[in-house]
Structure formats: structure tokens, C-alpha cells
Design an enzyme around this catalytic site. Sequence first.
Site, PDB file in Angstrom:
ATOM      1  N   LYS A 169       0.836  -1.199   0.000  1.00 26.66           N
ATOM      2  CA  LYS A 169       0.000   0.000   0.000  1.00 26.66           C
ATOM      3  C   LYS A 169       0.868   1.246   0.000  1.00 26.66           C
ATOM      4  CE  LYS A 169      -2.408   1.802   3.667  1.00 26.66           C
ATOM      5  NZ  LYS A 169      -2.452   3.263   3.614  1.00 26.66           N
ATOM      6  N   ASP A 203      -3.228   4.333  -2.364  1.00 25.04           N
ATOM      7  CA  ASP A 203      -4.233   4.787  -1.392  1.00 25.04           C
ATOM      8  C   ASP A 203      -4.265   6.319  -1.357  1.00 25.04           C
ATOM      9  OD1 ASP A 203      -5.931   4.975   0.801  1.00 25.04           O
ATOM     10  OD2 ASP A 203      -4.376   4.494   2.269  1.00 25.04           O
ATOM     11  N   LEU A 204      -4.871   6.925  -2.390  1.00 25.34           N
ATOM     12  CA  LEU A 204      -4.900   8.393  -2.462  1.00 25.34           C
ATOM     13  C   LEU A 204      -6.262   8.974  -2.098  1.00 25.34           C
ATOM     14  CD1 LEU A 204      -2.836   9.098  -5.745  1.00 25.34           C
ATOM     15  CD2 LEU A 204      -2.008   8.869  -3.393  1.00 25.34           C
ATOM     16  N   LYS A 205      -7.261   8.137  -1.946  1.00 21.29           N
ATOM     17  CA  LYS A 205      -8.610   8.565  -1.500  1.00 21.29           C
ATOM     18  C   LYS A 205      -9.103   9.797  -2.258  1.00 21.29           C
ATOM     19  CE  LYS A 205      -7.890   6.855   3.237  1.00 21.29           C
ATOM     20  NZ  LYS A 205      -6.421   6.667   3.291  1.00 21.29           N
ATOM     21  N   TYR A 217     -11.162  12.693  -3.893  1.00 20.91           N
ATOM     22  CA  TYR A 217     -12.404  13.394  -3.535  1.00 20.91           C
ATOM     23  C   TYR A 217     -12.405  14.720  -4.283  1.00 20.91           C
ATOM     24  CZ  TYR A 217     -16.115  15.392  -0.615  1.00 20.91           C
ATOM     25  OH  TYR A 217     -17.287  15.941  -0.163  1.00 20.91           O
ATOM     26  N   ASP A 218     -13.311  14.852  -5.263  1.00 26.30           N
ATOM     27  CA  ASP A 218     -13.356  16.106  -6.039  1.00 26.30           C
ATOM     28  C   ASP A 218     -14.650  16.106  -6.845  1.00 26.30           C
ATOM     29  OD1 ASP A 218     -12.524  18.480  -7.515  1.00 26.30           O
ATOM     30  OD2 ASP A 218     -10.478  17.945  -6.951  1.00 26.30           O
ATOM     31  N   ILE A 219     -14.783  17.018  -7.789  1.00 23.94           N
ATOM     32  CA  ILE A 219     -15.974  17.006  -8.637  1.00 23.94           C
ATOM     33  C   ILE A 219     -15.867  15.803  -9.582  1.00 23.94           C
ATOM     34  CG2 ILE A 219     -16.382  19.498  -8.455  1.00 23.94           C
ATOM     35  CD1 ILE A 219     -15.147  19.782 -11.270  1.00 23.94           C
ATOM     36  N   PRO A 220     -17.008  15.295 -10.064  1.00 24.51           N
ATOM     37  CA  PRO A 220     -16.986  14.063 -10.852  1.00 24.51           C
ATOM     38  C   PRO A 220     -15.991  14.069 -12.008  1.00 24.51           C
ATOM     39  CG  PRO A 220     -19.243  14.619 -10.301  1.00 24.51           C
ATOM     40  CD  PRO A 220     -18.400  15.756  -9.808  1.00 24.51           C
ATOM     41  N   THR A 256     -13.236  15.800 -12.481  1.00 30.26           N
ATOM     42  CA  THR A 256     -11.844  15.796 -12.013  1.00 30.26           C
ATOM     43  C   THR A 256     -11.468  14.418 -11.456  1.00 30.26           C
ATOM     44  OG1 THR A 256     -12.015  18.135 -11.516  1.00 30.26           O
ATOM     45  CG2 THR A 256     -10.208  16.962 -10.460  1.00 30.26           C
ATOM     46  N   THR A 275     -11.651   5.875   9.793  1.00 27.80           N
ATOM     47  CA  THR A 275     -11.677   5.297  11.143  1.00 27.80           C
ATOM     48  C   THR A 275     -11.189   6.283  12.212  1.00 27.80           C
ATOM     49  OG1 THR A 275      -9.582   4.275  10.555  1.00 27.80           O
ATOM     50  CG2 THR A 275     -11.508   2.860  10.558  1.00 27.80           C
ATOM     51  N   ARG A 323      -4.469  -5.994  13.917  1.00 28.44           N
ATOM     52  CA  ARG A 323      -3.352  -6.365  14.790  1.00 28.44           C
ATOM     53  C   ARG A 323      -3.309  -7.888  14.721  1.00 28.44           C
ATOM     54  NH1 ARG A 323      -2.301  -2.358  13.429  1.00 28.44           N
ATOM     55  NH2 ARG A 323      -1.881  -0.413  14.485  1.00 28.44           N
ATOM     56  N   GLN A 356      -5.219   3.106  16.657  1.00 30.20           N
ATOM     57  CA  GLN A 356      -6.396   2.531  16.000  1.00 30.20           C
ATOM     58  C   GLN A 356      -7.483   2.268  17.038  1.00 30.20           C
ATOM     59  OE1 GLN A 356      -6.833   2.496  12.933  1.00 30.20           O
ATOM     60  NE2 GLN A 356      -5.020   1.924  11.764  1.00 30.20           N
ATOM     61  N   GLY A 400       0.310  -2.363   8.938  1.00 31.44           N
ATOM     62  CA  GLY A 400       1.468  -1.467   8.871  1.00 31.44           C
ATOM     63  C   GLY A 400       2.439  -1.745   9.989  1.00 31.44           C
ATOM     64  N   ARG A 401       2.231  -1.037  11.116  1.00 36.80           N
ATOM     65  CA  ARG A 401       3.192  -1.098  12.217  1.00 36.80           C
ATOM     66  C   ARG A 401       3.536  -2.495  12.728  1.00 36.80           C
ATOM     67  NH1 ARG A 401       0.196   3.863  14.971  1.00 36.80           N
ATOM     68  NH2 ARG A 401      -1.404   2.931  13.640  1.00 36.80           N
TER      69      ARG A 401
HETATM   70  O1  C5P Z   1       0.145   0.755  11.271  1.00 37.40           O
HETATM   71  P1  C5P Z   1      -1.254   0.322  10.981  1.00 37.40           P
HETATM   72  O2  C5P Z   1      -1.372  -1.181  10.790  1.00 37.40           O
HETATM   73  O3  C5P Z   1      -2.255   0.856  11.976  1.00 37.40           O
HETATM   74  O4  C5P Z   1      -1.552   0.985   9.563  1.00 37.40           O
HETATM   75  C1  C5P Z   1      -2.805   0.998   8.945  1.00 37.40           C
HETATM   76  C2  C5P Z   1      -2.713   1.680   7.614  1.00 37.40           C
HETATM   77  O5  C5P Z   1      -4.023   1.796   7.077  1.00 37.40           O
HETATM   78  C3  C5P Z   1      -2.164   3.091   7.640  1.00 37.40           C
HETATM   79  O6  C5P Z   1      -1.506   3.300   6.391  1.00 37.40           O
HETATM   80  C4  C5P Z   1      -3.399   3.958   7.739  1.00 37.40           C
HETATM   81  O7  C5P Z   1      -3.214   5.231   7.188  1.00 37.40           O
HETATM   82  C5  C5P Z   1      -4.357   3.160   6.861  1.00 37.40           C
HETATM   83  N1  C5P Z   1      -5.777   3.421   7.088  1.00 37.40           N
HETATM   84  C6  C5P Z   1      -6.377   3.283   8.328  1.00 37.40           C
HETATM   85  N2  C5P Z   1      -7.723   3.527   8.457  1.00 37.40           N
HETATM   86  C7  C5P Z   1      -8.452   3.887   7.399  1.00 37.40           C
HETATM   87  C8  C5P Z   1      -7.854   4.007   6.132  1.00 37.40           C
HETATM   88  C9  C5P Z   1      -6.496   3.768   6.017  1.00 37.40           C
HETATM   89  O8  C5P Z   1      -5.715   2.933   9.299  1.00 37.40           O
HETATM   90  N3  C5P Z   1      -9.756   4.067   7.513  1.00 37.40           N
END
Ligand code: C5P
Length: 227
Positions: free
Chosen positions: A30, A59-61, A63-66, A68, A118, A178, A187, A207-208
Site C-alpha cells: 500500500k 491509497d490516495l482517497k 475526492y473532487d468534482i466528478p 476531475t 476510522t 493487529r 487505532q 502497517g506497524r
Molecule cells: O500501522 P497500521 O497497521 O495501523 O496501519 C494501517 C494503515 O491503514 C495506515 O496506512 C493507515 O493510514 C491506513 N488506514 C487506516 N484507516 C483507514 C484508512 C487507512 O488505518 N480508515
Amino acid sequence: MELCVALDLPTKEENLELVHKIKEYDVWLKVGLRSYIRDGEEFLKDIKKINPDFKIFLDLKLYDIPNTMADAAESIIGLGVDMFNVHASAGKRAMQEVMDRLKKYENRPIVLAVTALTSFNEEEFAAVYEGSIAQKADQFAKDAYDSGLDGVVCSAYESESIKKITDKKFMTLTPGIRPFGEDAADQQRVADVAYAKSAHVDFIVVGRPIYKAQNPASVVKKILEEI
Ligand code: C5P
């Protein structure tokens, strides 16, 4: 279920070092806003150089006008990524226009919609969307499904209800995992691999628990075994 590893380290070099360590595994990677804004398309190419079989979720999410959003989606096609996302709250017309524009491409990437971020608590969420998170997340998922998207980003706890109101093939991608009950950090609603599997989640984002581990490759291996 597939594992998607979040490349959230502070520099390109550290991200690529992580990619190297896990290069033998069949995982998605990602790439988020920070990395993409800083390191751009070059970074995507560097990943593919390490292993061309890695699948990339951008993962750029959007959000704009349709118009664009549809233009941006078409530019994303040129990057050769395998999945990207938009905000469902940009509206059905925007999502439909994105999907319409991608129709002409064979093997287009998977397109997901973000339901509710989240990071929101109920009060903050209601101030923007005037409704409860659960209720709006279901509505946004339905909007995304009706607009022809492939799935949504949601919490593992919403995966089953979203599939029930849409289709079991409508994909769910869930962050906040986790894998084996590690520290939740910031989280709010974390789930482990076993729960995600039982909720028929299609992609877990981790991630972590991977990049902060002493041995990231062994954590990846353990998660894949459990999957
Ligand atoms: O480190 P961790 O496992 O918490 O990372 C979760 C990843 O998912 C991060 O890149 C975070 O920005 C992304 N994310 C999230 N919740 C969302 C959308 C994306 O935690 N709703």
C-alpha cells in the site's frame, strides 16, 4: 484473503528496505499520500524493480468534482497500479463517472470506496455527515456498490453487514488489523487475522505490526500461514 503491507515509513529508502526484506512473499503493497506525493511514480517503479509481481494499492482517497475524479482515475491507469480508492462521500455521480471512464480499459485496477474514516469518533462524524457511523457506512457502501465499484475500505467489524446489503463478492479491505493481538496504538477498533478471516474480509492492511517488528519477514510469513 490477501495481505496488504502499508509502506508508511518516513523515507523512500526505509520503505524500499522493507520491500526488499519481504520480496519473496505474495503480498500487496500500500502506497499512501505521503510517499506518493514525495516519491511519485519513480517509487512505484522502484518497487516493481525489486519484484515485478508485487501488486500495488495506491491509497490516495480521491475526492473532487466528478469530472476531475474521472480524469484522475484515468491518469492512475497510466501508473499501472492494481488498486486505488475514492471517497464514497464524493457522491454516486462522481463514482459512476469514474467507473464509466474506466470502462474502456481492459484489466482496469480494482476500485474501492472509503466509507467512514476510522479516525472519526461519532460526534466528529455527525458534525460532517449528520448521521451515525454505522448507518452512513452502510449507506456509502450501498452507494459504491450501486455505482459499480468493486468494494469498500471499512473496519473488519462492518465487513459482514456490508456484504449482506450488497453482495458477498463486493470486496472489503480493512485496516486496523493487529494480526496476533499486538498493541492497537492509535487505532480504535482493531481485529486480528482470525476475526478478519471469519468476517470474509478480502484484504487486510497491516502497517506497524510488520514494519516495527525486529524481523518483518517472519511476521509476514506468520500472517500468510494463518491466512
Ligand atoms: O500501522 P497500521 O497497521 O495501523 O496501519 C494501517 C494503515 O491503514 C495506515 O496506512 C493507515 O493510514 C491506513 N488506514 C487506516 N484507516 C483507514 C484508512 C487507512 O488505518 N480508515
